[in-house]
Structure formats: structure tokens, C-alpha cells
Design a protein around this motif. Structure first.
Motif, PDB file in Angstrom:
ATOM      1  N   ALA A   4       4.283   8.429   1.679  1.00 50.85           N
ATOM      2  CA  ALA A   4       3.699   9.620   2.300  1.00 50.85           C
ATOM      3  C   ALA A   4       4.668  10.795   2.235  1.00 50.85           C
ATOM      4  CB  ALA A   4       3.316   9.317   3.751  1.00 50.85           C
ATOM      5  N   PHE A   5       5.952  10.559   2.555  1.00 51.11           N
ATOM      6  CA  PHE A   5       6.948  11.624   2.470  1.00 51.11           C
ATOM      7  C   PHE A   5       7.136  12.084   1.021  1.00 51.11           C
ATOM      8  CE2 PHE A   5       9.261  10.158   6.583  1.00 51.11           C
ATOM      9  CZ  PHE A   5       8.253  10.733   7.319  1.00 51.11           C
ATOM     10  N   ASN A   6       7.002  11.144   0.108  1.00 48.22           N
ATOM     11  CA  ASN A   6       7.196  11.483  -1.301  1.00 48.22           C
ATOM     12  C   ASN A   6       6.150  12.471  -1.794  1.00 48.22           C
ATOM     13  OD1 ASN A   6       8.454  11.330  -3.789  1.00 48.22           O
ATOM     14  ND2 ASN A   6       7.117   9.690  -4.507  1.00 48.22           N
ATOM     15  N   VAL A   7       4.912  12.356  -1.351  1.00 50.74           N
ATOM     16  CA  VAL A   7       3.876  13.295  -1.770  1.00 50.74           C
ATOM     17  C   VAL A   7       3.905  14.567  -0.920  1.00 50.74           C
ATOM     18  CG1 VAL A   7       2.408  11.467  -2.686  1.00 50.74           C
ATOM     19  CG2 VAL A   7       2.129  12.167  -0.313  1.00 50.74           C
ATOM     20  N   LEU A   8       4.324  14.462   0.346  1.00 53.36           N
ATOM     21  CA  LEU A   8       4.371  15.647   1.206  1.00 53.36           C
ATOM     22  C   LEU A   8       5.491  16.598   0.815  1.00 53.36           C
ATOM     23  CD1 LEU A   8       3.652  14.134   4.751  1.00 53.36           C
ATOM     24  CD2 LEU A   8       2.208  15.732   3.472  1.00 53.36           C
ATOM     25  N   PRO A  33       0.829  -1.212   0.000  1.00 54.93           N
ATOM     26  CA  PRO A  33       0.000   0.000   0.000  1.00 54.93           C
ATOM     27  C   PRO A  33       0.859   1.257   0.000  1.00 54.93           C
ATOM     28  CG  PRO A  33      -0.003  -1.033   2.159  1.00 54.93           C
ATOM     29  CD  PRO A  33       0.682  -1.992   1.239  1.00 54.93           C
ATOM     30  N   LYS A  34       0.369   2.289  -0.690  1.00 56.44           N
ATOM     31  CA  LYS A  34       1.121   3.530  -0.785  1.00 56.44           C
ATOM     32  C   LYS A  34       0.169   4.672  -1.101  1.00 56.44           C
ATOM     33  CE  LYS A  34       2.149   2.537  -5.612  1.00 56.44           C
ATOM     34  NZ  LYS A  34       3.184   2.273  -6.606  1.00 56.44           N
ATOM     35  N   PHE A  35       0.623   5.886  -0.807  1.00 59.69           N
ATOM     36  CA  PHE A  35      -0.135   7.089  -1.126  1.00 59.69           C
ATOM     37  C   PHE A  35       0.265   7.550  -2.521  1.00 59.69           C
ATOM     38  CE2 PHE A  35       0.093   7.141   3.540  1.00 59.69           C
ATOM     39  CZ  PHE A  35      -1.265   7.194   3.838  1.00 59.69           C
ATOM     40  N   LYS A  36      -0.755   7.807  -3.353  1.00 56.11           N
ATOM     41  CA  LYS A  36      -0.489   8.140  -4.744  1.00 56.11           C
ATOM     42  C   LYS A  36      -0.383   9.638  -4.982  1.00 56.11           C
ATOM     43  CE  LYS A  36      -2.989   4.000  -6.228  1.00 56.11           C
ATOM     44  NZ  LYS A  36      -4.123   3.469  -7.019  1.00 56.11           N
ATOM     45  N   SER A  37      -1.048  10.455  -4.150  1.00 58.97           N
ATOM     46  CA  SER A  37      -1.033  11.900  -4.345  1.00 58.97           C
ATOM     47  C   SER A  37      -1.417  12.572  -3.037  1.00 58.97           C
ATOM     48  CB  SER A  37      -2.002  12.313  -5.463  1.00 58.97           C
ATOM     49  OG  SER A  37      -3.337  11.986  -5.102  1.00 58.97           O
ATOM     50  N   LEU A  38      -1.294  13.908  -3.018  1.00 57.07           N
ATOM     51  CA  LEU A  38      -1.705  14.660  -1.832  1.00 57.07           C
ATOM     52  C   LEU A  38      -3.199  14.518  -1.578  1.00 57.07           C
ATOM     53  CD1 LEU A  38       0.327  17.992  -2.083  1.00 57.07           C
ATOM     54  CD2 LEU A  38       0.429  16.311  -0.241  1.00 57.07           C
ATOM     55  N   SER A  98      -9.549  20.235  -1.952  1.00 59.41           N
ATOM     56  CA  SER A  98     -10.935  19.871  -1.668  1.00 59.41           C
ATOM     57  C   SER A  98     -11.842  19.988  -2.879  1.00 59.41           C
ATOM     58  CB  SER A  98     -11.471  20.757  -0.534  1.00 59.41           C
ATOM     59  OG  SER A  98     -11.419  22.127  -0.905  1.00 59.41           O
ATOM     60  N   ASN A  99     -11.340  20.607  -3.945  1.00 60.36           N
ATOM     61  CA  ASN A  99     -12.155  20.764  -5.158  1.00 60.36           C
ATOM     62  C   ASN A  99     -12.076  19.483  -5.986  1.00 60.36           C
ATOM     63  OD1 ASN A  99     -13.490  21.574  -7.469  1.00 60.36           O
ATOM     64  ND2 ASN A  99     -12.389  23.521  -7.646  1.00 60.36           N
ATOM     65  N   GLU A 100     -13.152  18.695  -5.943  1.00 54.48           N
ATOM     66  CA  GLU A 100     -13.155  17.413  -6.640  1.00 54.48           C
ATOM     67  C   GLU A 100     -13.243  17.570  -8.145  1.00 54.48           C
ATOM     68  OE1 GLU A 100     -12.578  14.630  -5.267  1.00 54.48           O
ATOM     69  OE2 GLU A 100     -12.641  15.282  -3.171  1.00 54.48           O
ATOM     70  N   ASN A 101     -13.567  18.753  -8.634  1.00 57.87           N
ATOM     71  CA  ASN A 101     -13.649  18.969 -10.079  1.00 57.87           C
ATOM     72  C   ASN A 101     -12.274  19.089 -10.729  1.00 57.87           C
ATOM     73  OD1 ASN A 101     -16.485  19.026 -10.043  1.00 57.87           O
ATOM     74  ND2 ASN A 101     -16.486  21.197  -9.463  1.00 57.87           N
ATOM     75  N   LEU A 102     -11.231  19.265  -9.912  1.00 57.52           N
ATOM     76  CA  LEU A 102      -9.868  19.381 -10.433  1.00 57.52           C
ATOM     77  C   LEU A 102      -9.202  18.017 -10.430  1.00 57.52           C
ATOM     78  CD1 LEU A 102      -8.694  22.642  -8.595  1.00 57.52           C
ATOM     79  CD2 LEU A 102      -9.751  22.434 -10.846  1.00 57.52           C
ATOM     80  N   SER A 103      -8.536  17.692 -11.526  1.00 55.16           N
ATOM     81  CA  SER A 103      -7.803  16.428 -11.602  1.00 55.16           C
ATOM     82  C   SER A 103      -6.520  16.506 -10.781  1.00 55.16           C
ATOM     83  CB  SER A 103      -7.470  16.105 -13.060  1.00 55.16           C
ATOM     84  OG  SER A 103      -6.590  17.077 -13.598  1.00 55.16           O
ATOM     85  N   VAL A 104      -5.881  15.350 -10.592  1.00 52.45           N
ATOM     86  CA  VAL A 104      -4.643  15.307  -9.821  1.00 52.45           C
ATOM     87  C   VAL A 104      -3.559  16.139 -10.502  1.00 52.45           C
ATOM     88  CG1 VAL A 104      -2.837  13.795  -8.935  1.00 52.45           C
ATOM     89  CG2 VAL A 104      -5.217  13.058  -8.858  1.00 52.45           C
ATOM     90  N   GLU A 105      -3.510  16.087 -11.843  1.00 55.10           N
ATOM     91  CA  GLU A 105      -2.495  16.859 -12.558  1.00 55.10           C
ATOM     92  C   GLU A 105      -2.706  18.359 -12.384  1.00 55.10           C
ATOM     93  OE1 GLU A 105      -4.221  14.412 -13.789  1.00 55.10           O
ATOM     94  OE2 GLU A 105      -2.708  12.839 -14.065  1.00 55.10           O
ATOM     95  N   VAL A 106      -3.978  18.796 -12.423  1.00 53.17           N
ATOM     96  CA  VAL A 106      -4.261  20.219 -12.246  1.00 53.17           C
ATOM     97  C   VAL A 106      -3.913  20.665 -10.831  1.00 53.17           C
ATOM     98  CG1 VAL A 106      -6.099  21.956 -12.236  1.00 53.17           C
ATOM     99  CG2 VAL A 106      -6.040  20.218 -14.026  1.00 53.17           C
ATOM    100  N   VAL A 107      -4.221  19.813  -9.846  1.00 51.29           N
ATOM    101  CA  VAL A 107      -3.881  20.144  -8.463  1.00 51.29           C
ATOM    102  C   VAL A 107      -2.367  20.270  -8.302  1.00 51.29           C
ATOM    103  CG1 VAL A 107      -3.948  19.323  -6.075  1.00 51.29           C
ATOM    104  CG2 VAL A 107      -5.977  19.137  -7.500  1.00 51.29           C
ATOM    105  N   SER A 108      -1.603  19.373  -8.939  1.00 48.65           N
ATOM    106  CA  SER A 108      -0.138  19.445  -8.849  1.00 48.65           C
ATOM    107  C   SER A 108       0.380  20.753  -9.430  1.00 48.65           C
ATOM    108  CB  SER A 108       0.487  18.253  -9.580  1.00 48.65           C
ATOM    109  OG  SER A 108       0.088  17.036  -9.006  1.00 48.65           O
ATOM    110  N   LEU A 109      -0.170  21.170 -10.579  1.00 52.83           N
ATOM    111  CA  LEU A 109       0.248  22.444 -11.165  1.00 52.83           C
ATOM    112  C   LEU A 109      -0.166  23.619 -10.288  1.00 52.83           C
ATOM    113  CD1 LEU A 109      -0.585  21.799 -14.938  1.00 52.83           C
ATOM    114  CD2 LEU A 109       1.659  21.788 -13.854  1.00 52.83           C
TER     115      LEU A 109
END
Length: 516
Positions: free
Chosen positions: A367-371, A324-329, A426-437
């Protein structure tokens, strides 16, 4: 690497001569077949262009053979030369006494003459750089080989690397110097053994002192002494095949160690910090490699060696973590919950030590990798998994086993940056890539505020009242002002050394201009 390596020799009768050269021939780009009947001779030209024919052209061989002695020649004109093929890229490394192309022949000839006549370093042994846009740029390393029959008991050689890219050749200086010295030392040590054995049989210094000197005999003596080849001086039966392997590896390794990257705009602070860390690691490794015998190299402790990695995971490394691992923030926020994630992110942004206890090191690493995406690269100091507690000044990310006790931490309401990050997560309308940018833009926005505050408070030395006005202009006052100031001060530690030194230099230049 688009370059050519050549071994040159200064003959006492004929002057500077090229003995052996290795060049890289790239495979031709595929072109669509042209309609119509094939023209005779096209296939021969294709084969010559791909490096199929290595034998010297007849006119070149005849011209060079007329004024060559044994010391000027490495391979006979009928020798096919040496070929090595890189199976990954299809590049062919061809070696012969002279380059195949007439244009390269004149370039190498000029580099040979200059390296053994006017372009030499003090002491006549060592590296030097010269050249121009028209005739190419040259990295040359001159050296002597012992010869019991030569004038002064030594002969003069050089290895030249010719390329048209000046910046690439200069950046490759340490690499070329380190590996060419290994080749030169091998030749010198082998020739020294032959020299010592010949001196034991017939000491030439005593023979020369006892022999009669006359103008009539001198030319014959010089002619006889000038004809010894490098193969005779080293007694190496496979000398040219060995040099072909060394030069071919040098061209391949030097071409693959530096790669070009497209930078859109000025480099970020994260990029500058990563470059500085890589440079420091290379300098540290070269310092250990250059340590003399008898001096013990400092061995870092286990915690320091783990910390030295700084836990800068790449995206590919994240995929290698099993279990198990965390994939994104966002994934981490969903697992922890909004309230706990906010508290965790607050401690990360403020520079407090974040301790994660658990029995699964891979989960903690993910977890550290995404933090770490929340912070500038220069602020990340991590020990991914340790059997004992590490002090906060050593790391701000610490993974521990469940039985290790940890100190208590105090939470707070959080800075403005944390509120903006929470809105994006918290905005579920944004994809993971958009959140990263979005997080990247927020980091750059606050890093610009850090630069302004650093310039204003640290470089200019303004007072508290003026600093408060700057914080108001930066939007760091109001709710969470104390946390905003703590965040900005912590992020100052992540500024690159290049930026800090540039600021200090600019201030000094401005002060001198005003004083004048």
C-alpha cells in the motif's frame, strides 16, 4: 573498463621503466562470414586479436632486452604471461611486462616517464592526474619501496591507470585511490620486513660510512645496487600472479561500478533528490570506514535505520512481496472505495501522517509502495512496520501492528490536485500505465508551481498580497484554496538542495550586477 593498469619503476641506471601491465581485451564482435576461400594467416591474426598470443613480439623483446637489468625486468621474454577470463562478459585480462599493441606501448611508456619524472605530487608519494586527448589520461600513484642496497635505502615506483575517458577516470578517483593504496601498502609492508631482516644481518649505513669512496669504485657500486628486482625486495614468490589478480579485479570492478543512463531532457526533482541521498549515504559510509581506532562509530537506532531506507521500493521489489498486495493506485481505490480513498489521498498529498494498522506487513508495504507515487521523492519518509508509534516529524507513512494505539486525524475537502487525480483514477477507459503517466505529469505540474512559489516567497521575500496574486496565477485559488496552499508548502520540503542553492546563487549574482 577500457583502461590499462601498469606498475612502473625508476631504475638508477636506465631511468623510468614499465615492469608489469594488465589490459582488458574485449571479445570481437561477431561478423558474417565472407564468401570465398579462407586466406592463410587470417586465423593467426584473429587469435592475436583475441589475446591468444601473449608472448612479446620478437623485435620488441630484442629491443627492450638489450638495455634491461634485473631491476627493470618482471617476466622473461619467453614467459607466456597471465590470463584471466570473465565468464559473464567474455572479457580477457592479459598481463605481461609490456602491452601487446605498439600503440599502447608508446602510451604506457609516456605515462611511465611522466609519472616518475615531472608529474608528481608534493612529497613525491601520492596520487596525481594528468594527460591529454592524444596520449590518454592517467591516474598515477607514486610510492617508495624499502631497499637496503639502494641509494637512500628506498626505490621509487608508481602504479598508473591509463584511459581515454577523462570524465570516467576522474569519477573513479576515490575508488581507484582506495584500492590502489591497499595494493601499495601490501607491497611496502612486505618489503619492509625484508629490509629489517637484511639490516639486522648487515647494517648498510655503517658499511657505507666506513667504506672508502673513489670515483673509480662508485660506478661499480651503483651498478650492483641497481639490479635488484621487486621480487627480490619483497621475497614474494608469486608476486606477479598476485598483481595480475589485483589489477584484473580493479579493471573489472571499476568498469561495473559506473553505468551510463540515457536522460531524455533535464533531470526531474525526484532524480536530483535520489542522487543527493545516494551521495550522502556514500559520504557517510566513507566517513565510518575512515574513522580511526578507538573512536566509536555512531550506531543508529532501530527506528532510524528503518527510516533511513525511506521505503523507496523498486518495481522489482513489489513483485517479491508474498501474499495479498496492492498492485496499483486504481486497485487500492477499488478496494477502499472512492470516498475512503479520497480521504486517504488527501492526507498523503497534504503531508499528514498516514498510519496503516494491520497484521500483514507485506500488505502494508504494498500500500505504501503505490501511495508514494502521489508525492515527490523528497517528501517520502516511511517506517513500513513498527511495534510502537513514531512521531509525525519522523515519517509520513507509518505501519503499525493492530494493538498499537494511534492518534486521531482530521480530514478536509481536498486540494485541486486530488480532484484531478480522482478523475484519472475513476476513468476506466485508461489503462494502469496511462494513469501512472498522468499522475507523473500532474506531479511535475504542481512541482513547477512549488518552484515558482518558493522563488517568490522564500527567495525574493515578497509580501502576502503579492503571494496571493501569484497563487491566483498558478491556479491555486478558489475552491480548496487553503488545502492548495498547504500542499504547496508541504511539497516545498521535497525540493532538492541543488535547486535551492542554484536559486540563491542566481539571486546573489543578480544583486551584485545591479549594485555595480
Amino acid at each position: 573498463m577500457n583502461a590499462l593498469v601498469a606498475l612502473c619503476h625508476f631504475c638508477e641506471l636506465h631511468g623510468p621503466r614499465t615492469l608489469f601491465c594488465t589490459e582488458a581485451v574485449h571479445p570481437p564482435s561477431p561478423s558474417p562470414p565472407q564468401p570465398g576461400p579462407a586466406i592463410p594467416g587470417d586465423r593467426d591474426r584473429e587469435a592475436d586479436r583475441e589475446g591468444e598470443g601473449l608472448t612479446m613480439r620478437a623485435n620488441s623483446s630484442a629491443t627492450q632486452g638489450a638495455d634491461m637489468c634485473e631491476g627493470c625486468r618482471s617476466l622473461p621474454a619467453s614467459h607466456p604471461g597471465f590470463v584471466s577470463v570473465d565468464g559473464e562478459t567474455g572479457i580477457r585480462y592479459l598481463s605481461h611486462q609490456h602491452p601487446r599493441q605498439p600503440q599502447l606501448f608508446s602510451v604506457v611508456r609516456q605515462a611511465c616517464v611522466r609519472s616518475l619524472s615531472c608529474e608528481v605530487c608534493p612529497g613525491r608519494e601520492g596520487p596525481i592526474f594528468f594527460g591529454d586527448e592524444q596520449h590518454g589520461f592517467v591516474f598515477s600513484h607514486t610510492f617508495f619501496i624499502k631497499d637496503s642496497l639502494a641509494r637512500g635505502f628506498q626505490r621509487w615506483y608508481s602504479i598508473v591507470v591509463v584511459a581515454m575517458d577523462r570524465i570516467y577516470l576522474i569519477n573513479s578517483w576515490p575508488f581507484l585511490l582506495r584500492h590502489l593504496r591497499l595494493t601499495i601498502q601490501s607491497l611496502q609492508n612486505t618489503a619492509l620486513k625484508v629490509f629489517d631482516s637484511e639490516q639486522c644481518v648487515c647494517p648498510q649505513r655503517a658499511v657505507r660510512m666506513n667504506s672508502a669512496f673513489s670515483p673509480a669504485v662508485f660506478p661499480h657500486q651503483r651498478s650492483g645496487n641497481a639490479a635488484r628486482s621487486l621480487t627480490s625486495l619483497t621475497q614474494h614468490p608469486n608476486l606477479w600472479a598476485s598483481l595480475h589478480s589485483s589489477f584484473s579485479w580493479l579493471l573489472k570492478a571499476c568498469g561495473s561500478r559506473l553505468t551510463e543512463k540515457l536522460l531524455e531532457g533535464a533531470p526531474t526533482e525526484d532524480t536530483l533528490v535520489l542522487i543527493e541521498r545516494q551521495t550522502e549515504q556514500e559520504e557517510e559510509m566513507s566517513g565510518w570506514d575512515g574513522a580511526e581506532g578507538g573512536v566509536s562509530n555512531p550506531q543508529p537506532s532501530q527506528s532510524e535505520s528503518v527510516q533511513a531506507k525511506d521505503f523507496q521500493f523498486d518495481d522489482g521489489r513489489q513483485e517479491d512481496i508474498l501474499g495479498p498486495k496492492f498492485k496499483s493506485l486504481r486497485h487500492l481505490r477499488q478496494v477502499l472505495g472512492a470516498s475512503d480513498f479520497r480521504q486517504l489521498a488527501w492526507h498523503v498529498l497534504m503531508g499528514n501522517q498516514v498510519i496503516w494498522r494491520g497484521a500483514d506487513p507485506g500488505l502494508i508495504q504494498s500500500a505504501f509502495n503505490v501511495l508514494k507515487a502521489l508525492l515527490p521523492v523528497g517528501c517520502v519518509r516511511a517506517v513500513p512496520y513498527s511495534p510502537h508509534y513514531e512521531e509525525a516529524y519522523r515519517c509520513n507513512f507509518l505501519g503499525l501492528s493492530p494493538d498499537v494505539p494511534i492518534p486521531a486525524h482530521v480530514s478536509s475537502s481536498g486540494p485541486t490536485l486530488l480532484n484531478k487525480m480522482e478523475v484519472a483514477l475513476s476513468n476506466e477507459n485508461l489503462s494502469v500505465e496511462v494513469v501512472s503517466l498522468c499522475l507523473l505529469c500532474l506531479k511535475e505540474e504542481w512541482m513547477n508551481k512549488v518552484k515558482v512559489l518558493f522563488k517568490f516567497s522564500k527567495v525574493d521575500g515578497r509580501g502576502k498580497e503579492d503571494t496571493q496574486k501569484v497563487l491566483a496565477l498558478l491556479g491555486a485559488t478558489g475552491p480548496g484554496e487553503e488545502d492548495n496552499v498547504r500542499l504547496l508548502k508541504f511539497w516545498m520540503t521535497g525540493l532538492s538542495k541543488l535547486y535551492k542553492s542554484h536559486l540563491m546563487t542566481a539571486v546573489r549574482v543578480g544583486e551584485r550586477t545591479l549594485s555595480q
